[in-house]
Design a protein around this motif. Sequence first.
Motif, PDB file in Angstrom:
ATOM      1  N   LEU A  74       0.833  -1.209   0.000  1.00  0.00           N
ATOM      2  CA  LEU A  74       0.000   0.000   0.000  1.00  0.00           C
ATOM      3  C   LEU A  74       0.863   1.254   0.000  1.00  0.00           C
ATOM      4  N   GLY A 113       0.978  13.523  -0.504  1.00  0.00           N
ATOM      5  CA  GLY A 113       0.468  14.325   0.613  1.00  0.00           C
ATOM      6  C   GLY A 113      -0.764  15.112   0.216  1.00  0.00           C
ATOM      7  N   TYR A 114      -1.843  14.428  -0.039  1.00  0.00           N
ATOM      8  CA  TYR A 114      -3.065  15.102  -0.494  1.00  0.00           C
ATOM      9  C   TYR A 114      -4.173  15.091   0.566  1.00  0.00           C
ATOM     10  N   SER A 115      -4.356  13.987   1.301  1.00  0.00           N
ATOM     11  CA  SER A 115      -5.493  13.880   2.222  1.00  0.00           C
ATOM     12  C   SER A 115      -5.361  14.877   3.366  1.00  0.00           C
ATOM     13  N   ARG A 127      -7.774  22.477   2.140  1.00  0.00           N
ATOM     14  CA  ARG A 127      -7.730  23.340   3.326  1.00  0.00           C
ATOM     15  C   ARG A 127      -6.329  23.869   3.566  1.00  0.00           C
ATOM     16  N   ILE A 145      -3.022  14.344   6.276  1.00  0.00           N
ATOM     17  CA  ILE A 145      -3.157  13.146   7.111  1.00  0.00           C
ATOM     18  C   ILE A 145      -2.898  11.891   6.280  1.00  0.00           C
ATOM     19  N   PHE A 146      -2.604  10.813   6.982  1.00  0.00           N
ATOM     20  CA  PHE A 146      -2.396   9.513   6.312  1.00  0.00           C
ATOM     21  C   PHE A 146      -1.307   9.583   5.242  1.00  0.00           C
ATOM     22  N   SER A 148       1.443   8.049   3.806  1.00  0.00           N
ATOM     23  CA  SER A 148       2.188   6.781   3.808  1.00  0.00           C
ATOM     24  C   SER A 148       3.655   7.039   3.452  1.00  0.00           C
ATOM     25  N   TRP A 195       0.859   7.415  14.304  1.00  0.00           N
ATOM     26  CA  TRP A 195       0.315   6.268  13.543  1.00  0.00           C
ATOM     27  C   TRP A 195       0.166   5.063  14.464  1.00  0.00           C
ATOM     28  N   MET A 200      -2.707  -2.073   8.379  1.00  0.00           N
ATOM     29  CA  MET A 200      -1.770  -1.367   7.500  1.00  0.00           C
ATOM     30  C   MET A 200      -0.720  -0.612   8.314  1.00  0.00           C
ATOM     31  N   SER A 203       2.766   0.741   6.987  1.00  0.00           N
ATOM     32  CA  SER A 203       2.768   1.851   6.016  1.00  0.00           C
ATOM     33  C   SER A 203       3.196   3.156   6.673  1.00  0.00           C
ATOM     34  N   SER A 205       1.615   5.714   7.925  1.00  0.00           N
ATOM     35  CA  SER A 205       0.962   6.835   7.209  1.00  0.00           C
ATOM     36  C   SER A 205       0.648   7.960   8.194  1.00  0.00           C
ATOM     37  N   ALA A 368      -8.953  -1.084   5.512  1.00  0.00           N
ATOM     38  CA  ALA A 368      -8.491   0.241   5.066  1.00  0.00           C
ATOM     39  C   ALA A 368      -9.047   0.589   3.686  1.00  0.00           C
ATOM     40  N   PHE A 371     -11.667   3.306   3.264  1.00  0.00           N
ATOM     41  CA  PHE A 371     -11.403   4.714   3.596  1.00  0.00           C
ATOM     42  C   PHE A 371     -10.740   5.493   2.460  1.00  0.00           C
ATOM     43  N   HIS A 372     -10.073   4.772   1.566  1.00  0.00           N
ATOM     44  CA  HIS A 372      -9.391   5.492   0.478  1.00  0.00           C
ATOM     45  C   HIS A 372     -10.409   6.059  -0.495  1.00  0.00           C
ATOM     46  N   PRO A 373     -10.061   7.184  -1.114  1.00  0.00           N
ATOM     47  CA  PRO A 373     -10.912   7.645  -2.207  1.00  0.00           C
ATOM     48  C   PRO A 373     -10.801   6.679  -3.398  1.00  0.00           C
TER      49      PRO A 373
HETATM   50  C1  LIG Z   1      -3.691   2.909   5.388  1.00  0.00           C
HETATM   51  C2  LIG Z   1      -3.983   4.206   4.699  1.00  0.00           C
HETATM   52  C3  LIG Z   1      -3.000   4.836   3.956  1.00  0.00           C
HETATM   53  C4  LIG Z   1      -3.257   6.040   3.324  1.00  0.00           C
HETATM   54  N1  LIG Z   1      -2.263   6.656   2.612  1.00  0.00           N
HETATM   55  C5  LIG Z   1      -2.463   7.888   2.088  1.00  0.00           C
HETATM   56  C6  LIG Z   1      -1.391   8.613   1.466  1.00  0.00           C
HETATM   57  O1  LIG Z   1      -0.254   8.144   1.361  1.00  0.00           O
HETATM   58  N2  LIG Z   1      -1.647   9.849   1.003  1.00  0.00           N
HETATM   59  C7  LIG Z   1      -2.866  10.441   1.104  1.00  0.00           C
HETATM   60  O2  LIG Z   1      -3.022  11.573   0.635  1.00  0.00           O
HETATM   61  N3  LIG Z   1      -3.905   9.779   1.680  1.00  0.00           N
HETATM   62  C8  LIG Z   1      -3.733   8.530   2.181  1.00  0.00           C
HETATM   63  N4  LIG Z   1      -4.772   7.871   2.803  1.00  0.00           N
HETATM   64  C9  LIG Z   1      -5.938   8.692   3.181  1.00  0.00           C
HETATM   65  C10 LIG Z   1      -7.245   8.254   2.663  1.00  0.00           C
HETATM   66  O3  LIG Z   1      -7.143   8.187   1.338  1.00  0.00           O
HETATM   67  C11 LIG Z   1      -8.395   9.128   3.213  1.00  0.00           C
HETATM   68  O4  LIG Z   1      -8.224  10.443   2.860  1.00  0.00           O
HETATM   69  C12 LIG Z   1      -8.436   9.035   4.706  1.00  0.00           C
HETATM   70  O5  LIG Z   1      -8.696   7.702   5.025  1.00  0.00           O
HETATM   71  C13 LIG Z   1      -9.466   9.981   5.322  1.00  0.00           C
HETATM   72  O6  LIG Z   1     -10.716   9.412   5.292  1.00  0.00           O
HETATM   73  P1  LIG Z   1     -11.984  10.159   5.892  1.00  0.00           P
HETATM   74  O7  LIG Z   1     -12.172  11.466   5.169  1.00  0.00           O
HETATM   75  O8  LIG Z   1     -13.087   9.202   5.923  1.00  0.00           O
HETATM   76  O9  LIG Z   1     -11.512  10.459   7.366  1.00  0.00           O
HETATM   77  P2  LIG Z   1     -12.189  11.268   8.537  1.00  0.00           P
HETATM   78  O10 LIG Z   1     -12.410  10.318   9.646  1.00  0.00           O
HETATM   79  O11 LIG Z   1     -13.357  12.081   8.058  1.00  0.00           O
HETATM   80  O12 LIG Z   1     -11.040  12.277   8.905  1.00  0.00           O
HETATM   81  C14 LIG Z   1      -9.727  11.883   9.257  1.00  0.00           C
HETATM   82  C15 LIG Z   1      -9.199  12.807  10.350  1.00  0.00           C
HETATM   83  O13 LIG Z   1      -9.589  14.146  10.160  1.00  0.00           O
HETATM   84  C16 LIG Z   1     -10.305  14.626  11.294  1.00  0.00           C
HETATM   85  N5  LIG Z   1     -11.418  15.486  10.814  1.00  0.00           N
HETATM   86  C17 LIG Z   1     -12.519  15.053  10.182  1.00  0.00           C
HETATM   87  N6  LIG Z   1     -13.319  16.086   9.869  1.00  0.00           N
HETATM   88  C18 LIG Z   1     -12.682  17.201  10.333  1.00  0.00           C
HETATM   89  C19 LIG Z   1     -12.979  18.594  10.297  1.00  0.00           C
HETATM   90  N7  LIG Z   1     -14.084  19.052   9.729  1.00  0.00           N
HETATM   91  N8  LIG Z   1     -12.075  19.426  10.818  1.00  0.00           N
HETATM   92  C20 LIG Z   1     -10.954  18.991  11.395  1.00  0.00           C
HETATM   93  N9  LIG Z   1     -10.611  17.675  11.465  1.00  0.00           N
HETATM   94  C21 LIG Z   1     -11.464  16.819  10.933  1.00  0.00           C
HETATM   95  C22 LIG Z   1     -10.784  13.402  12.016  1.00  0.00           C
HETATM   96  O14 LIG Z   1     -10.939  13.641  13.389  1.00  0.00           O
HETATM   97  C23 LIG Z   1      -9.693  12.429  11.730  1.00  0.00           C
HETATM   98  O15 LIG Z   1      -8.625  12.576  12.618  1.00  0.00           O
HETATM   99  C24 LIG Z   1      -4.549   6.635   3.418  1.00  0.00           C
HETATM  100  C25 LIG Z   1      -5.538   5.980   4.152  1.00  0.00           C
HETATM  101  C26 LIG Z   1      -5.281   4.781   4.783  1.00  0.00           C
HETATM  102  C27 LIG Z   1      -6.386   4.118   5.542  1.00  0.00           C
END
Ligand SMILES: Cc1cc2nc3c(=O)[nH]c(=O)nc-3n(C[C@H](O)[C@H](O)[C@H](O)COP(=O)(O)OP(=O)(O)OC[C@H]3O[C@@H](n4cnc5c(N)ncnc54)[C@H](O)[C@@H]3O)c2cc1C
Length: 392
Positions: A74, A113-115, A127, A145-146, A148, A195, A200, A203, A205, A368, A371-373
């Motif tokens: 991943l 570094g997009y999420s 943001r 966030i996340f 990897s 982390w 996962m 990773s 992340s 996992a 959760f990814h887009p």
């Molecule tokens: C194993 C793994 C690896 C990944 N690797 C990458 C990567 O390398 N690069 C990458 O870009 N993405 C990566 N992703 C990110 C993924 O693609 C999603 O963007 C991520 O899972 C967020 O999902 P979500 O929006 O449902 O999370 P949410 O649960 O909605 O949000 C995640 C975090 O943001 C906080 N949050 C939520 N809403 C708000 C708000 N309004 N204001 C402030 N804080 C808030 C939450 O408390 C939580 O801590 C990875 C995900 C996983 C699970």
Amino acid sequence: MTHLLSDELLAGLRERAADNDRDNAFFVEDLADLQAVGYLAAMVPAAFGGAGLTLRETAHEQARMAAHAPATALAVNMHHVWVGVGRYLHERGDSSLDWLLEEAASGEVFGFGYSEPGNDLVLLGSRTEARPDGAGGYSFHGTKIFTSNSPAWTRLGVLGLDSSGGGHPGRGREPRLVHAFVTRDGGGFEILDDWDTIGMRASQSRSTVLDGAHAPADRVLRLLPPGPSLDPYVLGIFTSFEVLLASVYAGIADRALELAVEAAGKRTSMKTGKAYSQDPDVRRRIADMALAQDSVWLQLDGITRDLDASASDPTLDRGAGWFRATAGLKVRVTEAAREVVDQAIRVAGGSTYFNRSELGRLYRDVLAGIFHPSSDDAAHATVAQSLLGPLE
Ligand SMILES: Cc1cc2nc3c(=O)[nH]c(=O)nc-3n(C[C@H](O)[C@H](O)[C@H](O)COP(=O)(O)OP(=O)(O)OC[C@H]3O[C@@H](n4cnc5c(N)ncnc54)[C@H](O)[C@@H]3O)c2cc1C
């Protein structure tokens, strides 16, 4: 089909996967092994010093790796996504990421570094503040966030929003989404030690706080209006990301099926005195898993073949249709993988509930995928839009 990953190398990854999971440790040794065989340049065209694997071949290699070490696969995937974008653009006559292909071949490790917290616009908004430096470059301020590969990336692709109203020559005053790359050496960021997940784990992340990380003008790749875009850069990210991500989860499900077959051969029923492989219910479950995986691979092969071929055959280019095709692929494959792992656990029984169990780990890792887009909801919205037009 070209393979870069030997069975021996993959066996080493599998051996270390359990320890890395238990210790919540980054896959340092795996990365060294992968670099030694040139795997980070797998998709880099031969002219740039890479192995020149197609997207389809890379998807197969990624699935093989995920069947041995899901978290390693991943995280390495995020690097391949960028190489995939560079290649996508290069094959379509756009050389703006040729430098990335060269750098991937020379050993740089790319992160994605997009999420961002609370950003469900994903590629369509940010943001993170992109602050113009007046010379065509940008500094970035915000939390990703996340991320990897956090301990290892040397180049990080980032997205931010420039709302300053006129920092870049000739681009007008409207806000622009800034796609750029910053370097580890350049600083201006902090990687948090946050982390601690259920799956996962290798990773690593972690969250990345950008506080002035700077991209000079030649590492600013696109300035795009916020919202949907058919820019090839966005299409390249979207298609590479969805397809390669799907391949990781397909690999996890392939392994779960393998382990279920193994377990059915080993477990014996006291009721019948026969192996579980003779039990009609177990046989049906395993057949169900295989039927699902057969369909997954038909889809993955079909879409990667078309994406590869569309570079030279415009009749195969689906344009905006790629969003529906690849988002749908990601959702179908990750959902099927969850179902297959779930079935495997039912076949293998209670031993999988122990942390030391490989299937138990796959159960945590496969989660996992949701959760990814593209999320299930986002993929449905994309498909609905393609059939019903935009929401009014
Ligand atoms: C194993 C793994 C690896 C990944 N690797 C990458 C990567 O390398 N690069 C990458 O870009 N993405 C990566 N992703 C990110 C993924 O693609 C999603 O963007 C991520 O899972 C967020 O999902 P979500 O929006 O449902 O999370 P949410 O649960 O909605 O949000 C995640 C975090 O943001 C906080 N949050 C939520 N809403 C708000 C708000 N309004 N204001 C402030 N804080 C808030 C939450 O408390 C939580 O801590 C990875 C995900 C996983 C699970």
